[in-house]
Design an enzyme around this catalytic site. Structure first.
Site: not given
Ligand code: GRF
Length: 198
Positions: A12, A14, A90, A107, A109, A150, A180
């Site tokens: 988490g 992001n 995911l 999203n 990436h 994507d 990111e």
């Molecule tokens: C990271 O590799 C990010 O690049 C991808 O998901 C993975 C985990 O991200 N989008 P987060 O720390 O759970 O946001």
């Protein structure tokens, strides 16, 4: 102010960047709901700490993709969600969700699409592939989510140099820090502002 749902599957970081951006870079949207694809991930703790409604909707708890998607859609609609941000999420979103939120799902990436993306490219695997190929520059991309993994319209990208000493782990961390965590709040604000203006 539009209602945002953030979909997560892991640490988490992001999501945290989006939480921290509220009221700053993110002016036209508020995170009303966090949905994780699996239990016991740190992203849920981040939502809890921030007092954001959160839940788990896991594919394995449903017998079919349709039932999973309907459960997800029902939860989103019960919170009057206007846009969805996939932040390390995911699970695959099928047309049920995509059609319900046209051009309203984004999203992040961890590569410069169209490099190192599509089926099988997620998390650390993306950075392993970039290092294996020997590219000198990588980065991150925020794109609109459509039915092609994507494959949707690119909104923002940011390049990150690869260092000779990089491992997949050090590269992942730097791409998150330098790209990111900056791009996702900016792109979320772009779409939130667009939706609010409609
Ligand atoms: C990271 O590799 C990010 O690049 C991808 O998901 C993975 C985990 O991200 N989008 P987060 O720390 O759970 O946001």
């Amino acid at each position: 102010m539009i209602n945002i749902a953030v979909l997560v599957s892991g640490g988490g970081t992001n999501l945290q960047a989006l939480i921290d951006a509220q009221g700053k870079v993110l002016q036209h949207g508020k995170i009303k709901l966090v949905i994780s694809s699996k239990p016991d991930v740190y992203a849920l703790h981040r939502a809890e700490k921030e007092g954001i409604e959160h839940c788990v909707i896991a594919k394995r708890d449903y017998t079919t993709q349709v039932e999973f998607s309907n459960a997800l859609l029902q939860q989103l609609q019960s919170y009057q969600i206007d846009m969805i941000v996939l932040a390390g999420y995911l699970s695959i979103l099928d047309e049920t969700i995509i059609c319900a939120y046209p051009n309203r799902i984004i999203n992040i990436h961890p590569s410069l699409i169209p490099s190192f993306c599509g089926k099988g490219y997620y998390g650390l695997k993306v950075h392993e592939a970039a290092l294996a190929y020997g590219v000198k520059v990588t980065g991150a991309t925020v794109h609109i989510v459509n039915e092609i993994p994507d494959g949707g319209k690119i909104l923002l990208q940011k390049a990150v140099d690869i260092l000779p000493s990089d491992t997949p782990e050090t590269l992942q961390q730097r791409v998150m820090e330098e790209a990111e965590w900056k791009l996702l709040p900016q792109a979320t604000e772009m779409i939130a502002k667009e939706i609010e203006g409609k």
